[in-house]
Structure formats: structure tokens, C-alpha cells
Design a protein around this motif. Structure first.
Motif, PDB file in Angstrom:
ATOM      1  N   PRO A 248      40.172  35.589  32.010  1.00 20.07           N
ATOM      2  CA  PRO A 248      39.132  36.525  32.437  1.00 20.07           C
ATOM      3  C   PRO A 248      38.097  35.797  33.299  1.00 20.07           C
ATOM      4  N   PHE A 249      37.825  36.347  34.480  1.00 24.43           N
ATOM      5  CA  PHE A 249      36.908  35.731  35.445  1.00 24.43           C
ATOM      6  C   PHE A 249      35.748  36.673  35.766  1.00 24.43           C
ATOM      7  N   ARG A 250      34.592  36.116  35.936  1.00 28.86           N
ATOM      8  CA  ARG A 250      33.475  36.808  36.601  1.00 28.86           C
ATOM      9  C   ARG A 250      32.994  35.909  37.728  1.00 28.86           C
ATOM     10  N   VAL A 251      33.086  36.399  38.961  1.00 29.47           N
ATOM     11  CA  VAL A 251      32.576  35.674  40.131  1.00 29.47           C
ATOM     12  C   VAL A 251      31.238  36.282  40.509  1.00 29.47           C
ATOM     13  N   VAL A 252      30.231  35.426  40.610  1.00 31.25           N
ATOM     14  CA  VAL A 252      28.860  35.873  40.807  1.00 31.25           C
ATOM     15  C   VAL A 252      28.428  35.611  42.246  1.00 31.25           C
ATOM     16  N   ALA A 253      27.787  36.603  42.849  1.00 34.51           N
ATOM     17  CA  ALA A 253      27.194  36.463  44.182  1.00 34.51           C
ATOM     18  C   ALA A 253      25.682  36.637  44.067  1.00 34.51           C
ATOM     19  N   SER A 254      24.966  36.120  45.049  1.00 34.95           N
ATOM     20  CA  SER A 254      23.511  36.243  45.063  1.00 34.95           C
ATOM     21  C   SER A 254      23.038  36.396  46.494  1.00 34.95           C
ATOM     22  N   ALA A 255      21.729  36.528  46.658  1.00 34.40           N
ATOM     23  CA  ALA A 255      21.175  36.722  47.996  1.00 34.40           C
ATOM     24  C   ALA A 255      21.456  35.534  48.898  1.00 34.40           C
ATOM     25  N   ASP A 256      21.549  34.338  48.325  1.00 27.90           N
ATOM     26  CA  ASP A 256      21.715  33.139  49.147  1.00 27.90           C
ATOM     27  C   ASP A 256      23.064  32.443  48.962  1.00 27.90           C
TER      28      ASP A 256
ATOM     29  N   VAL B  92      52.424  36.676  38.744  1.00 27.52           N
ATOM     30  CA  VAL B  92      50.972  36.557  38.747  1.00 27.52           C
ATOM     31  C   VAL B  92      50.403  37.965  38.878  1.00 27.52           C
ATOM     32  N   SER B  93      49.367  38.248  38.108  1.00 27.96           N
ATOM     33  CA  SER B  93      48.770  39.582  38.139  1.00 27.96           C
ATOM     34  C   SER B  93      47.254  39.478  38.157  1.00 27.96           C
ATOM     35  N   SER B  94      46.629  40.458  38.793  1.00 29.94           N
ATOM     36  CA  SER B  94      45.179  40.531  38.843  1.00 29.94           C
ATOM     37  C   SER B  94      44.760  41.962  38.551  1.00 29.94           C
ATOM     38  N   LEU B  95      44.048  42.147  37.456  1.00 25.60           N
ATOM     39  CA  LEU B  95      43.570  43.455  37.024  1.00 25.60           C
ATOM     40  C   LEU B  95      42.078  43.547  37.312  1.00 25.60           C
ATOM     41  N   LEU B  96      41.670  44.527  38.126  1.00 26.26           N
ATOM     42  CA  LEU B  96      40.239  44.705  38.353  1.00 26.26           C
ATOM     43  C   LEU B  96      39.605  45.342  37.125  1.00 26.26           C
ATOM     44  N   VAL B  97      38.600  44.662  36.591  1.00 24.41           N
ATOM     45  CA  VAL B  97      37.873  45.174  35.429  1.00 24.41           C
ATOM     46  C   VAL B  97      36.596  45.870  35.855  1.00 24.41           C
ATOM     47  N   GLY B  98      35.931  45.345  36.870  1.00 25.16           N
ATOM     48  CA  GLY B  98      34.725  46.005  37.362  1.00 25.16           C
ATOM     49  C   GLY B  98      34.104  45.247  38.520  1.00 25.16           C
ATOM     50  N   ARG B  99      33.298  45.961  39.291  1.00 20.89           N
ATOM     51  CA  ARG B  99      32.519  45.393  40.383  1.00 20.89           C
ATOM     52  C   ARG B  99      31.118  45.947  40.261  1.00 20.89           C
ATOM     53  N   SER B 100      30.117  45.100  40.487  1.00 18.28           N
ATOM     54  CA  SER B 100      28.732  45.546  40.402  1.00 18.28           C
ATOM     55  C   SER B 100      27.930  44.954  41.553  1.00 18.28           C
ATOM     56  N   ASN B 101      27.445  45.820  42.433  1.00 18.67           N
ATOM     57  CA  ASN B 101      26.545  45.416  43.515  1.00 18.67           C
ATOM     58  C   ASN B 101      27.180  44.384  44.451  1.00 18.67           C
TER      59      ASN B 101
ATOM     60  N   PRO C 191      21.552  41.659  40.115  1.00 14.53           N
ATOM     61  CA  PRO C 191      22.760  40.911  39.759  1.00 14.53           C
ATOM     62  C   PRO C 191      23.982  41.481  40.481  1.00 14.53           C
ATOM     63  N   ALA C 192      24.879  40.595  40.876  1.00 15.15           N
ATOM     64  CA  ALA C 192      26.065  41.010  41.627  1.00 15.15           C
ATOM     65  C   ALA C 192      27.267  40.203  41.137  1.00 15.15           C
ATOM     66  N   HIS C 193      28.353  40.893  40.782  1.00 19.03           N
ATOM     67  CA  HIS C 193      29.528  40.169  40.311  1.00 19.03           C
ATOM     68  C   HIS C 193      30.791  41.006  40.459  1.00 19.03           C
ATOM     69  N   ARG C 194      31.924  40.315  40.412  1.00 25.85           N
ATOM     70  CA  ARG C 194      33.255  40.925  40.429  1.00 25.85           C
ATOM     71  C   ARG C 194      34.016  40.395  39.222  1.00 25.85           C
ATOM     72  N   ASP C 195      34.481  41.301  38.364  1.00 29.12           N
ATOM     73  CA  ASP C 195      35.183  40.937  37.133  1.00 29.12           C
ATOM     74  C   ASP C 195      36.668  41.256  37.267  1.00 29.12           C
ATOM     75  N   VAL C 196      37.504  40.264  37.022  1.00 26.33           N
ATOM     76  CA  VAL C 196      38.949  40.469  37.043  1.00 26.33           C
ATOM     77  C   VAL C 196      39.583  39.764  35.852  1.00 26.33           C
ATOM     78  N   LEU C 197      40.782  40.206  35.514  1.00 23.63           N
ATOM     79  CA  LEU C 197      41.586  39.508  34.518  1.00 23.63           C
ATOM     80  C   LEU C 197      42.860  39.051  35.214  1.00 23.63           C
ATOM     81  N   VAL C 198      43.032  37.756  35.326  1.00 24.30           N
ATOM     82  CA  VAL C 198      44.246  37.188  35.904  1.00 24.30           C
ATOM     83  C   VAL C 198      45.157  36.755  34.756  1.00 24.30           C
ATOM     84  N   VAL C 199      46.389  37.243  34.765  1.00 26.34           N
ATOM     85  CA  VAL C 199      47.385  36.884  33.758  1.00 26.34           C
ATOM     86  C   VAL C 199      48.633  36.416  34.487  1.00 26.34           C
TER      87      VAL C 199
END
Length: 262
Positions: free
Chosen positions: A164-172, A190-199, A249-257
Motif C-alpha cells: 500500500p502506497f501513499r504518494v504526497v504532493a505539495s505546493a513546492d 503486477v497490479s495497481s488498484l486505485l484506492v483514492g486521490r485527494s487534491n 493536503p494532496a496525495h494519491r493512494d494505490v495498492l500495488v500487488v
């Protein structure tokens, strides 16, 4: 999905390669995905079909996605300037019986002919939480992927690695889902399941053949969308994600299996 002789297929999240959303139960979806994956090397399964297979109604999906709020800092990514949160665990999956067994925790090492950024590096990550391991959505996903994987190979058991990954982005700083760039994982599926995206915006997933010719490009934007690849004959990568509003806050959540013969 439309095929083109002039470039990669650009997929929406409402229609998989080869036609409309698959119908029927999890077995039907898995078999259809497996056939397409074996033929084309890549398959996009729409969120509605995936969540139906996983028995994930809105309540179950909220419970499942809440696990991403309990991830730990990936210090290896931080050392390279990327803010990423994750955990890691391994399972034995037996498709014939549906048996799933959590395996002892160990360091994660990229196999040969895979991710060049961490090749041969023993990376230690916090284990999956007990509640995540026991979540019915995760268990259903492992069974679904086990059925898909059998279209590519047929070992008695599979070794499934769960990230399970959360990649975080910011203003800079942009978030980098794949700081290593285009790569393979050295596995079968290889698989990638989108769990959520925020901002966030960006995060375009691309799959290529071994010669670098693009096979599919899509932005996973609907939670539950599942991207599958035959890792033995494709490479993949994801473009950076950027914060839409730098003050939130800004992030992209995925589950890679990944699945490899056990």
C-alpha cells in the motif's frame, strides 16, 4: 477502448480493452481479465466491476481506504527527495482452494532484471497492520488476482507481495509514484488498484512493451480501478502528481500487488 496504429491506447476508466465492462461474478471477471492479459500483456478493469467482485460497497470501501491513513514514512524514498508512505507484507495464495496465508515479514529486495533504482538493496518496511491483513476487501482482491495470474502461469501456489502506497504532493514538490521511471518488478503479474486521490492532478499510468513501444496510457481516477500487467513482457511507469491547491493536503493512494510463483 479504441486501438490505434499510431500510438498507445488511451484508456478511460469506464471501458476496459476489448469492449465494455465484464459482467458476472468474480470468476467471470477474473477469467475475462486473464484472457485479455495473456493476449495483450495489459488489462484495465473498471472500478464498478472490481468493487462488485470484491464485495466493496461504500461502507466497505471507506473502511478499506482508511488503512492508508496508517502508513509509515518510506525513508528510502525520502532520501531521494520523494515523500512517500507505505507498508509491506507477503502472502501465499492458492487459487485452487482460495487459501491465503500471511508469510513471515522479511526485507524487500528487488529481483534481477527489475527496478534499477533499488536493485540488490535490502529495504525494510513496517508490516501491514493486523486490521489490513484481515480486511475482507484485501482477501477478496488476493483471490481475484490469484485467478487472473493463473492465465499467465499455473504454479500450485503464488507468492503475493502487497504494497500500500501513499504518494504526497505539495505546493513546492511534486509526488513521484515511480521515481525509478519506466521499469518492471521482476514478477509474473503486477497490479495497481486505485484506492483514492485527494487534491491532485497527474499520475498518468503507462505500460510499454520491452522495446519501449507504448501499449496503454490511462489516469486511474475512479477508486477501485485496477490496472493489470504481464510483468514478464511489459514495463510500466507513472507520471508525477501535483497538488491542485497548494494550501491543502494532496496525495494519491494505490495498492500495488505482485504475483510470482511460490
Amino acid at each position: 477502448m479504441k486501438h490505434s496504429t499510431e500510438g498507445p491506447r488511451t484508456a478511460s476508466n469506464t471501458s476496459p480493452p476489448g469492449g465494455g465492462a465484464p459482467t458476472g461474478g468474480a470468476g467471470d471477471v477474473a477469467r475475462a481479465a486473464g484472457r485479455a492479459l495473456a493476449a495483450e500483456g495489459v488489462r484495465l478493469v473498471p472500478a464498478a466491476a472490481v468493487r462488485a467482485c470484491l464485495g466493496a460497497d461504500e461502507h466497505a470501501w471507506r473502511r478499506f481506504s482508511a488503512h492508508w491513513d496508517s502508513l509509515s514514512t518510506d525513508d528510502y524514498a525520502s532520501a531521494r527527495g520523494t515523500r512517500r508512505l507505505r507498508r509491506y507484507g507477503r502472502f501465499s495464495v492458492t487459487p485452487a482452494t482460495g487459501r491465503i496465508v500471511l508469510l513471515p515479514q522479511e526485507s524487500f529486495v528487488q529481483p534481477e532484471n527489475s527496478n534499477p533504482l533499488y536493485l540488490g538493496v535490502e529495504r525494510t518496511f513496517d508490516p501491514l497492520t493486523d486490521s489490513f491483513v484481515a480486511d475482507p476487501v484485501l482477501r477478496a482482491l488476493l483471490r481475484l488476482l490469484g485467478e487472473v495470474a493463473t492465465a499467465l502461469d499455473d504454479p500450485a501456489t503464488w507468492n503475493a507481495k502487497v504494497h500500500p502506497f501513499r504518494v504526497v504532493a505539495s505546493a513546492d514538490a511534486h509526488g513521484l509514484p515511480t521515481p525509478e521511471g519506466r521499469h518492471r518488478d521482476g514478477v509474473t503479474l503486477v497490479s495497481s488498484l486505485l484506492v483514492g486521490r485527494s487534491n491532485v492532478t497527474g499520475g498518468e499510468s503507462s505500460v510499454f512493451d520491452p522495446d519501449g513501444r507504448p501499449l496503454l496510457t490511462t489516469t486511474l481516477d475512479e477508486p477501485g480501478t485496477l490496472l493489470l500487467g504481464d510483468d514478464r513482457r511489459t514495463l510500466h511507469g507513472v507520471s508525477p502528481v501535483r497538488a491542485v491547491d497548494g494550501g491543502r493536503p494532496a496525495h494519491r493512494d494505490v495498492l500495488v500487488v505482485t504475483f510470482a510463483p511460490g
